[in-house]
Design a protein around this motif. Structure first.
Motif, mmCIF file in Angstrom:
data_model
loop_
_atom_site.group_PDB
_atom_site.id
_atom_site.type_symbol
_atom_site.label_atom_id
_atom_site.label_comp_id
_atom_site.label_asym_id
_atom_site.label_seq_id
_atom_site.Cartn_x
_atom_site.Cartn_y
_atom_site.Cartn_z
ATOM 1 N N ASN A 1 0.831 -1.216 0.000
ATOM 2 C CA ASN A 1 0.000 0.000 0.000
ATOM 3 C C ASN A 1 0.859 1.258 0.000
ATOM 4 O O ASN A 1 0.539 2.246 -0.672
ATOM 5 C CB ASN A 1 -0.935 -0.011 1.206
ATOM 6 C CG ASN A 1 -2.052 -1.030 1.073
ATOM 7 O OD1 ASN A 1 -2.531 -1.295 -0.032
ATOM 8 N ND2 ASN A 1 -2.479 -1.613 2.175
ATOM 9 N N GLN A 2 1.955 1.243 0.748
ATOM 10 C CA GLN A 2 2.860 2.398 0.764
ATOM 11 C C GLN A 2 3.503 2.607 -0.602
ATOM 12 O O GLN A 2 3.634 3.739 -1.075
ATOM 13 C CB GLN A 2 3.935 2.198 1.827
ATOM 14 C CG GLN A 2 3.413 2.280 3.255
ATOM 15 C CD GLN A 2 4.472 1.925 4.284
ATOM 16 O OE1 GLN A 2 5.663 1.840 3.965
ATOM 17 N NE2 GLN A 2 4.055 1.697 5.515
ATOM 18 N N GLN A 3 3.887 1.504 -1.251
ATOM 19 C CA GLN A 3 4.513 1.616 -2.563
ATOM 20 C C GLN A 3 3.548 2.135 -3.615
ATOM 21 O O GLN A 3 3.939 2.860 -4.531
ATOM 22 C CB GLN A 3 5.082 0.264 -2.996
ATOM 23 C CG GLN A 3 6.392 -0.103 -2.316
ATOM 24 C CD GLN A 3 7.466 0.947 -2.569
ATOM 25 O OE1 GLN A 3 7.766 1.772 -1.709
ATOM 26 N NE2 GLN A 3 8.038 0.930 -3.750
ATOM 27 N N GLN B 1 6.056 -7.178 -6.364
ATOM 28 C CA GLN B 1 5.670 -7.221 -4.951
ATOM 29 C C GLN B 1 4.277 -7.811 -4.778
ATOM 30 O O GLN B 1 4.032 -8.595 -3.851
ATOM 31 C CB GLN B 1 5.719 -5.814 -4.352
ATOM 32 C CG GLN B 1 7.129 -5.298 -4.113
ATOM 33 C CD GLN B 1 7.128 -3.896 -3.545
ATOM 34 O OE1 GLN B 1 7.069 -2.916 -4.292
ATOM 35 N NE2 GLN B 1 7.187 -3.784 -2.239
ATOM 36 N N VAL B 2 3.361 -7.429 -5.661
ATOM 37 C CA VAL B 2 2.003 -7.983 -5.603
ATOM 38 C C VAL B 2 2.049 -9.490 -5.822
ATOM 39 O O VAL B 2 1.373 -10.256 -5.127
ATOM 40 C CB VAL B 2 1.100 -7.306 -6.658
ATOM 41 C CG1 VAL B 2 -0.208 -8.063 -6.818
ATOM 42 C CG2 VAL B 2 0.819 -5.859 -6.271
ATOM 43 N N ARG B 3 2.849 -9.929 -6.780
ATOM 44 C CA ARG B 3 2.972 -11.365 -7.044
ATOM 45 C C ARG B 3 3.489 -12.101 -5.804
ATOM 46 O O ARG B 3 3.044 -13.210 -5.497
ATOM 47 C CB ARG B 3 3.915 -11.598 -8.224
ATOM 48 C CG ARG B 3 3.987 -13.051 -8.679
ATOM 49 C CD ARG B 3 5.056 -13.239 -9.743
ATOM 50 N NE ARG B 3 4.719 -12.600 -10.988
ATOM 51 C CZ ARG B 3 3.972 -13.152 -11.943
ATOM 52 N NH1 ARG B 3 3.471 -14.362 -11.761
ATOM 53 N NH2 ARG B 3 3.739 -12.500 -13.059
ATOM 54 N N THR C 1 16.039 7.702 -4.311
ATOM 55 C CA THR C 1 15.028 6.899 -5.012
ATOM 56 C C THR C 1 15.442 5.441 -5.060
ATOM 57 O O THR C 1 14.642 4.536 -4.792
ATOM 58 C CB THR C 1 14.828 7.425 -6.440
ATOM 59 O OG1 THR C 1 14.366 8.776 -6.388
ATOM 60 C CG2 THR C 1 13.816 6.579 -7.197
ATOM 61 N N TYR C 2 16.701 5.212 -5.385
ATOM 62 C CA TYR C 2 17.210 3.838 -5.461
ATOM 63 C C TYR C 2 17.127 3.148 -4.105
ATOM 64 O O TYR C 2 16.643 2.020 -3.996
ATOM 65 C CB TYR C 2 18.648 3.836 -5.957
ATOM 66 C CG TYR C 2 19.293 2.466 -5.851
ATOM 67 C CD1 TYR C 2 19.067 1.489 -6.816
ATOM 68 C CD2 TYR C 2 20.107 2.151 -4.762
ATOM 69 C CE1 TYR C 2 19.633 0.227 -6.710
ATOM 70 C CE2 TYR C 2 20.678 0.894 -4.644
ATOM 71 C CZ TYR C 2 20.442 -0.063 -5.620
ATOM 72 O OH TYR C 2 20.998 -1.319 -5.502
ATOM 73 N N ALA D 1 12.573 -1.591 -0.236
ATOM 74 C CA ALA D 1 11.229 -2.180 -0.280
ATOM 75 C C ALA D 1 11.267 -3.549 -0.949
ATOM 76 O O ALA D 1 10.642 -4.515 -0.479
ATOM 77 C CB ALA D 1 10.275 -1.256 -1.019
ATOM 78 N N LEU D 2 12.021 -3.665 -2.029
ATOM 79 C CA LEU D 2 12.133 -4.945 -2.730
ATOM 80 C C LEU D 2 12.887 -5.968 -1.889
ATOM 81 O O LEU D 2 12.516 -7.144 -1.845
ATOM 82 C CB LEU D 2 12.832 -4.739 -4.071
ATOM 83 C CG LEU D 2 12.053 -3.944 -5.122
ATOM 84 C CD1 LEU D 2 12.941 -3.623 -6.316
ATOM 85 C CD2 LEU D 2 10.806 -4.694 -5.568
ATOM 86 N N ALA D 3 13.943 -5.520 -1.226
ATOM 87 C CA ALA D 3 14.723 -6.427 -0.378
ATOM 88 C C ALA D 3 13.875 -6.935 0.789
ATOM 89 O O ALA D 3 13.963 -8.111 1.171
ATOM 90 C CB ALA D 3 15.966 -5.718 0.146
ATOM 91 N N ASP D 4 13.047 -6.066 1.349
ATOM 92 C CA ASP D 4 12.163 -6.464 2.442
ATOM 93 C C ASP D 4 11.162 -7.518 1.967
ATOM 94 O O ASP D 4 10.906 -8.503 2.662
ATOM 95 C CB ASP D 4 11.415 -5.238 2.976
ATOM 96 C CG ASP D 4 10.478 -5.586 4.120
ATOM 97 O OD1 ASP D 4 10.981 -6.022 5.182
ATOM 98 O OD2 ASP D 4 9.254 -5.443 3.960
#
Length: 445
Positions: free
Chosen positions: A200-202, A328-330, A399-400, A406-409
């Motif tokens: 949701n944050q993303q 992330q959704v997947r 940004t990176y 977020a992706l690593a989490d």
């Protein structure tokens, strides 16, 4: 012979015959026993209290319910004894809570396995077998549908937990949700709970990013990126409502593949365009005029080239953000976990490429700042470009870092799930006074 003696003998003979016919020398009369003494010339009638009949063996009470097939249960329910566990409530759709009531048929008959004083009223420990979690590993939902037939009442041994007896089996009553769908949605909700806050944050971040660059995108670019974002928003809405059913997955899978394919095409196209803008920037020649002043038309060409590069890289980043969101959704869906991790890793590589390109471009701009003035230096112009470089590098790094974190989490959470597939899933369920499921929490070890 005296009449009284003759009467006593006759009475004794008759009484003896009656008692013999009944199988013994005693008979129950109301609340007493009539005993006959040996013949001594006198008759004794003695009243004694009956010996109480032995109490019937008490019917044992179950200390566990097993949900599923009689031969292959997938869930165990017992009274919850207060322990020092960290509990995290799992948001559940009301229809799922209502459907779970079926699992707790007979829960009120359960007795404590160990110490009754530790039992928390209307609260139950629920253990889901590892097979349910493994069903999420590769999208193998068949493992969630097997032999879901009813609820068994069982007795387990206090010390070992070994099942020593079955009391009964109650088939599932018809509910508004099929048991297999109920199981699937229950486990999906538990999996989703680990991801939805971050997703949701993303969504907020990506929506803001797209709004910020819409002013310099053409209609075609906006329609592709915005359309893909709307696809993902539709899936996110269902996920937040905890209404995912097995029949939704094929539709979601198709949408995600389409989003990822179109996003990757956009990424590749604008990566190439940005590279061309970078080359064009390098080829601009800032020739000094003979009179020693700079050529403002060349400075403007410099600025336009930088602006073109920033535009191309921003579209690249927007498409990359949408693809990252799709990955992330997947990961949050009951989808192949390995595939989800693989897609995230692909996005992380593209994201790192984007950052490297930003640093390379702004490094080139910084290197050419001294060329932007004539023989008479214009410190105002130099400072302007120095600020542009500093801001560009800082924004790119921020940004990176934010996107990559977020992706690593997400990847970390998926890998924890993969490791937990061989372990039971423990829940704590609270019922209301009517026996309705009120709250579901996950026990965090």
């Amino acid at each position: 012979m005296e009449p009284q003696l003759r009467f006593a003998i006759v009475y004794l003979l008759i009484l003896t015959l009656i008692l013999s016919a009944c199988g013994g020398l005693s008979a129950t009369v109301n609340s007493g026993t009539v005993s006959v003494s040996p013949i001594t010339g006198n008759t004794i009638v003695q009243m004694t209290t009956n010996t109480p009949a032995p109490s019937p063996t008490p019917v044992p009470k179950p200390n566990m319910l097993q949900v599923g097939g009689e031969d292959n249960p997938w869930m165990e329910i017992s009274l919850y004894e207060g322990v020092n566990e960290q509990l995290q409530e799992v948001p559940m759709n009301q229809s799922i809570l209502d459907g779970m009531d079926t699992f707790f048929v007979g829960a009120t008959s359960l007795v404590a396995l160990k110490n009754p004083t530790n039992v928390i009223p209307n609260t139950y420990s629920v253990i889901c077998q590892p097979a349910i979690c493994k069903g999420l590993k590769n999208g193998n939902y068949e493992q969630m549908n097997y032999k879901i037939g009813g609820v068994s009442s069982v007795i387990t041994e206090k010390n070992t937990g070994k099942i020593v007896g079955h009391i009964g089996f109650s088939p599932f009553k018809p509910t508004s949700i099929a048991p297999s769908v109920l199981v699937f949605t229950l486990v999906s909700s538990i999996v989703l709970d680990q991801f939805m806050d971050g997703i949701n944050q993303q969504f907020e971040v990506v929506n803001k990013k797209l709004d910020a660059i819409k002013s310099f995108l053409d209609d075609k670019e906006i329609s592709i990126i915005d359309g893909n974002l709307k696809y993902l928003n539709g899936i996110k809405t269902v996920m937040n409502q905890r209404k995912i059913a097995p029949t939704d997955l094929e539709s979601f899978r198709t949408q995600l593949e389409e989003v990822e394919r179109e996003s990757q095409q956009t990424i590749s196209f604008y990566h190439t365009q940005a590279a061309r803008s970078y080359d064009s920037f390098k080829q601009i020649k800032l020739d000094k005029m003979l009179i020693g002043f700079r050529d403002d038309s060349k400075i403007n060409e410099f600025k336009k080239s930088i602006s073109d590069y920033q535009r191309q890289s921003q579209v690249y980043l927007a498409a990359l953000s949408v693809r990252a969101l799709s990955a992330q959704v997947r990961s949050a869906l009951p989808e192949s976990r390995e595939l989800a991790v693989s897609r995230i890793e692909e996005v992380q590589k593209d994201l790192k490429t984007w950052l490297d390109d930003q640093n390379k471009f702004y490094g080139e701009v910084e290197k050419r700042i001294p060329e932007m003035d004539g023989w008479f230096a214009d410190s105002k112009t130099q400072e302007q470009f120095k600020t542009l470089v500093a801001n560009g590098k800082t924004e790119a790094k921020q940004t990176y870092d934010k996107a990559n974190d977020a992706l690593a989490d997400t990847t970390s959470k998926v890998k924890v799930q993969l490791q937990a597939e061989s372990l039971p899933l423990k829940l704590v369920v609270v019922l209301d006074s009517q026996g309705k499921v009120q709250k579901v929490s996950k026990a965090i070890s």
